[in-house]
Design a protein around this motif. Structure first.
Motif, PDB file in Angstrom:
ATOM      1  N   TRP A 123      40.547  -8.295  14.887  1.00  0.00           N
ATOM      2  CA  TRP A 123      40.477  -7.639  16.202  1.00  0.00           C
ATOM      3  C   TRP A 123      39.122  -7.983  16.827  1.00  0.00           C
ATOM      4  CZ3 TRP A 123      43.286  -2.368  16.934  1.00  0.00           C
ATOM      5  CH2 TRP A 123      43.395  -2.101  18.303  1.00  0.00           C
ATOM      6  N   GLU A 124      39.100  -9.150  17.504  1.00  0.00           N
ATOM      7  CA  GLU A 124      37.847  -9.740  17.972  1.00  0.00           C
ATOM      8  C   GLU A 124      37.063  -8.819  18.903  1.00  0.00           C
ATOM      9  OE1 GLU A 124      36.010 -12.199  17.124  1.00  0.00           O
ATOM     10  OE2 GLU A 124      37.438 -12.767  15.569  1.00  0.00           O
ATOM     11  N   GLU A 125      37.758  -8.220  19.847  1.00  0.00           N
ATOM     12  CA  GLU A 125      37.041  -7.399  20.834  1.00  0.00           C
ATOM     13  C   GLU A 125      36.274  -6.269  20.154  1.00  0.00           C
ATOM     14  OE1 GLU A 125      39.391  -5.691  24.010  1.00  0.00           O
ATOM     15  OE2 GLU A 125      37.739  -4.350  24.506  1.00  0.00           O
TER      16      GLU A 125
ATOM     17  N   GLN B 143      33.263  -7.681  18.345  1.00  0.00           N
ATOM     18  CA  GLN B 143      32.173  -8.029  19.263  1.00  0.00           C
ATOM     19  C   GLN B 143      31.449  -6.793  19.771  1.00  0.00           C
ATOM     20  OE1 GLN B 143      33.820 -10.551  22.289  1.00  0.00           O
ATOM     21  NE2 GLN B 143      34.270 -12.134  20.759  1.00  0.00           N
ATOM     22  N   LYS B 144      32.201  -5.726  19.961  1.00  0.00           N
ATOM     23  CA  LYS B 144      31.583  -4.492  20.470  1.00  0.00           C
ATOM     24  C   LYS B 144      31.002  -3.648  19.342  1.00  0.00           C
ATOM     25  CE  LYS B 144      34.064  -4.364  24.786  1.00  0.00           C
ATOM     26  NZ  LYS B 144      35.294  -4.047  25.500  1.00  0.00           N
ATOM     27  N   ASN B 145      31.035  -4.226  18.135  1.00  0.00           N
ATOM     28  CA  ASN B 145      30.455  -3.565  16.976  1.00  0.00           C
ATOM     29  C   ASN B 145      31.108  -2.216  16.679  1.00  0.00           C
ATOM     30  OD1 ASN B 145      28.826  -3.956  14.911  1.00  0.00           O
ATOM     31  ND2 ASN B 145      26.928  -3.226  15.906  1.00  0.00           N
ATOM     32  N   LEU B 146      32.424  -2.156  16.844  1.00  0.00           N
ATOM     33  CA  LEU B 146      33.140  -0.905  16.602  1.00  0.00           C
ATOM     34  C   LEU B 146      33.829  -0.978  15.242  1.00  0.00           C
ATOM     35  CD1 LEU B 146      34.724  -0.505  20.144  1.00  0.00           C
ATOM     36  CD2 LEU B 146      32.826   0.792  19.195  1.00  0.00           C
ATOM     37  N   LYS B 147      33.983   0.173  14.637  1.00  0.00           N
ATOM     38  CA  LYS B 147      34.669   0.235  13.353  1.00  0.00           C
ATOM     39  C   LYS B 147      36.147  -0.098  13.572  1.00  0.00           C
ATOM     40  CE  LYS B 147      32.716   3.119  10.440  1.00  0.00           C
ATOM     41  NZ  LYS B 147      32.273   4.474  10.217  1.00  0.00           N
ATOM     42  N   ILE B 148      36.689  -0.930  12.699  1.00  0.00           N
ATOM     43  CA  ILE B 148      38.081  -1.359  12.923  1.00  0.00           C
ATOM     44  C   ILE B 148      39.030  -0.456  12.133  1.00  0.00           C
ATOM     45  CG2 ILE B 148      39.682  -3.305  12.796  1.00  0.00           C
ATOM     46  CD1 ILE B 148      37.317  -5.071  13.495  1.00  0.00           C
ATOM     47  N   LEU B 149      39.591   0.498  12.845  1.00  0.00           N
ATOM     48  CA  LEU B 149      40.414   1.512  12.188  1.00  0.00           C
ATOM     49  C   LEU B 149      41.902   1.257  12.373  1.00  0.00           C
ATOM     50  CD1 LEU B 149      38.181   4.424  13.389  1.00  0.00           C
ATOM     51  CD2 LEU B 149      38.335   3.599  11.049  1.00  0.00           C
ATOM     52  N   GLY B 150      42.218   0.281  13.204  1.00  0.00           N
ATOM     53  CA  GLY B 150      43.611  -0.071  13.420  1.00  0.00           C
ATOM     54  C   GLY B 150      43.751  -1.571  13.318  1.00  0.00           C
ATOM     55  N   MET B 151      44.939  -2.048  13.588  1.00  0.00           N
ATOM     56  CA  MET B 151      45.102  -3.497  13.605  1.00  0.00           C
ATOM     57  C   MET B 151      46.078  -3.897  14.695  1.00  0.00           C
ATOM     58  SD  MET B 151      47.489  -4.503  10.370  1.00  0.00           S
ATOM     59  CE  MET B 151      47.203  -6.210  10.739  1.00  0.00           C
ATOM     60  N   ARG B 152      46.120  -5.207  14.967  1.00  0.00           N
ATOM     61  CA  ARG B 152      47.023  -5.671  16.015  1.00  0.00           C
ATOM     62  C   ARG B 152      48.128  -6.524  15.407  1.00  0.00           C
ATOM     63  NH1 ARG B 152      45.388  -8.546  20.466  1.00  0.00           N
ATOM     64  NH2 ARG B 152      47.171  -7.535  21.416  1.00  0.00           N
ATOM     65  N   LYS B 153      49.316  -6.299  15.927  1.00  0.00           N
ATOM     66  CA  LYS B 153      50.472  -7.086  15.506  1.00  0.00           C
ATOM     67  C   LYS B 153      51.226  -7.492  16.764  1.00  0.00           C
ATOM     68  CE  LYS B 153      51.082  -4.656  11.106  1.00  0.00           C
ATOM     69  NZ  LYS B 153      52.042  -4.082  10.144  1.00  0.00           N
ATOM     70  N   ALA B 154      52.352  -8.133  16.598  1.00  0.00           N
ATOM     71  CA  ALA B 154      53.130  -8.573  17.763  1.00  0.00           C
ATOM     72  C   ALA B 154      53.603  -7.386  18.604  1.00  0.00           C
ATOM     73  CB  ALA B 154      54.318  -9.401  17.305  1.00  0.00           C
ATOM     74  N   HIS B 155      53.836  -6.268  17.962  1.00  0.00           N
ATOM     75  CA  HIS B 155      54.307  -5.085  18.694  1.00  0.00           C
ATOM     76  C   HIS B 155      53.178  -4.054  18.776  1.00  0.00           C
ATOM     77  CE1 HIS B 155      54.933  -4.040  14.472  1.00  0.00           C
ATOM     78  NE2 HIS B 155      54.820  -2.788  14.842  1.00  0.00           N
ATOM     79  N   PRO B 156      53.183  -3.256  19.840  1.00  0.00           N
ATOM     80  CA  PRO B 156      52.156  -2.213  19.944  1.00  0.00           C
ATOM     81  C   PRO B 156      52.423  -1.085  18.948  1.00  0.00           C
ATOM     82  CG  PRO B 156      53.734  -2.004  21.736  1.00  0.00           C
ATOM     83  CD  PRO B 156      54.131  -3.234  20.962  1.00  0.00           C
ATOM     84  N   SER B 157      51.393  -0.295  18.691  1.00  0.00           N
ATOM     85  CA  SER B 157      51.548   0.833  17.770  1.00  0.00           C
ATOM     86  C   SER B 157      50.521   1.893  18.141  1.00  0.00           C
ATOM     87  CB  SER B 157      51.302   0.344  16.338  1.00  0.00           C
ATOM     88  OG  SER B 157      51.191   1.445  15.460  1.00  0.00           O
TER      89      SER B 157
END
Ligand SMILES: Cc1cc2nc3c(=O)[nH]c(=O)nc-3n(C[C@H](O)[C@H](O)[C@H](O)COP(=O)(O)O)c2cc1C
Length: 362
Positions: free
Chosen positions: A186-188, A191-205
């Motif tokens: 999750w590039e954005e 870059q914003k130095n945020l903790k990555i607590l979710g992920m991205r897939k083809a469908h939203p969630s």
């Protein structure tokens, strides 16, 4: 003479020797003394009563909006009380101050909400320890030149499968494209130095939490022994959960639906509610988990169609039996939907059903 009406949106809860009344529309709960319960019970026959004078108890029940001097609106609902309680009880659950239209205070409140409820750990992946089957790299090129409109037009629910196999390449592509990290990291957020607590897939969630996991029943997939597996999202591999399941067993858990006979493999979309409930604390979010399942289902069906595979789906199954088959507990981890994939004919109405319809109409 005064007419008094009973709030139609209430149910009673007996707990720890006490009686509680729960107004599920207005999200209020009261503990009831026996006299108050008795009084409310008097309304249970018709929902209203005429009284000469309003007693102290009636006054208090009116104050609590359990009784009213005005009739309540009529409810249009054909399912049972259980459905109504959940349907209404999960509406308008947000606090009044959320209606504040000021962007600045919205941002502040939203940030506070996220800080309060978001777990501190990074996004957690579900992983099983069973025998590992590594999958080949997905062949995304196959999907690259496809037309979304073509897939939308060609997708249909087929109810005839011929038992032939699916290539391991297509199998791997389907799983990765629909359940895998298609976008990479999750590039954005990075870059914003945020903790990555979710992920991205083809469908939203909701919240990027992706509570839907793929539990797969393999019948005929190239180089993969028949059996029941979990798809490991992070490692792009299968973990074995159980021995092969026959079409007969599958039919039994799908309430006798024989439409899945001959599929090459099936995917149970299984909700891991624990991924969601620490952040989204109200049971309203149960609906969002179903929405997630709907999204992944459609993406999956379109992808399979693009790979020239036929699809069938069902929400009609015996939950407990499915859970036993998949070795899941059925409560915090529960099956929501089934996707059947394979080769065959694009037939919506199977021959045997059609024969019966023809017979009846003769
Ligand atoms: C939520 C949902 C539940 C479904 N349940 C079943 C089912 O139990 N059995 C079945 O044969 N088809 C089921 N279907 C498939 C529908 O019957 C099918 O989508 C519909 O007939 C329209 O056909 P189409 O998908 O070819 O456009 C379901 C579809 C959805 C979205």
């Amino acid at each position: 003479m005064k007419n008094l009406y009973l709030n139609p949106y209430i149910f009673f809860l007996l707990k720890e020797g006490k009686t509680y009344v729960w107004d599920y529309k207005h999200h209020t709960q009261f503990m009831l003394e026996d006299d108050y319960f008795k009084r409310l019970k008097e309304f249970s026959q018709t929902g209203s009563l005429t009284t000469l004078e309003i007693s102290r108890i009636d006054h208090e029940l009116i104050d609590g909006n359990l009784l009213s001097l005005k009739p309540y609106e009529k409810i249009e609902w054909k399912w049972d009380e259980l459905g109504l309680i959940y349907h209404i009880g999960t509406q308008d659950v947000y606090g009044e101050d959320d209606d504040d239209n000021n962007d600045e205070s919205f941002i502040k409140n939203y940030y506070e909400f996220c800080k309060r409820f978001t777990p501190h750990e990074e996004y957690s992946y579900i992983s099983y320890t069973g025998n590992k089957i590594t999958l080949p790299k997905p062949d995304l090129e196959k999907l690259d030149n496809s037309s979304i409109l073509k897939a939308m037009k060609e997708r249909m629910t087929s109810r005839y499968f011929n038992g032939t196999g699916v290539s391991i390449k297509d199998f791997s592509t389907l799983l990765f494209a629909n359940f895998g990290p298609l976008h990479g990291e999750w590039e954005e957020l990075k870059q914003k130095n945020l903790k990555i607590l979710g992920m991205r897939k083809a469908h939203p969630s909701g919240g990027g939490l992706h509570p839907i996991e793929a539990y797969i029943i393999v019948f005929n997939v190239e180089n993969i022994p028949a059996g029941i597996y979990h798809y490991n999202v992070k490692g792009h591999y299968l973990s074995k959960i159980a021995n092969p399941c026959s079409y007969e067993q599958l039919k039994q858990v799908l309430c006798g639906q024989f439409f899945g006979d001959g599929i090459s493999f099936g995917v149970f979309l299984v909700a891991h509610f624990s991924k969601v409930w620490d952040k989204y604390v109200h049971s309203r979010s149960y609906k969002d988990v179903y929405l997630d399942a709907g999204h992944v289902s459609q993406t999956f069906l379109l992808t399979a169609t693009t790979l020239s595979l036929l699809t069938w789906e069902t929400a009609w199954f015996k939950d407990t039996k499915v859970s036993q088959l998949l070795h899941i507990n059925g409560i915090s981890v529960a099956p929501l939907f089934f996707l059947g994939i394979g080769n065959g004919k694009k037939i919506a109405v199977p021959q045997r059903l059609h024969n019966l319809i023809k017979q009846e109409s003769n």
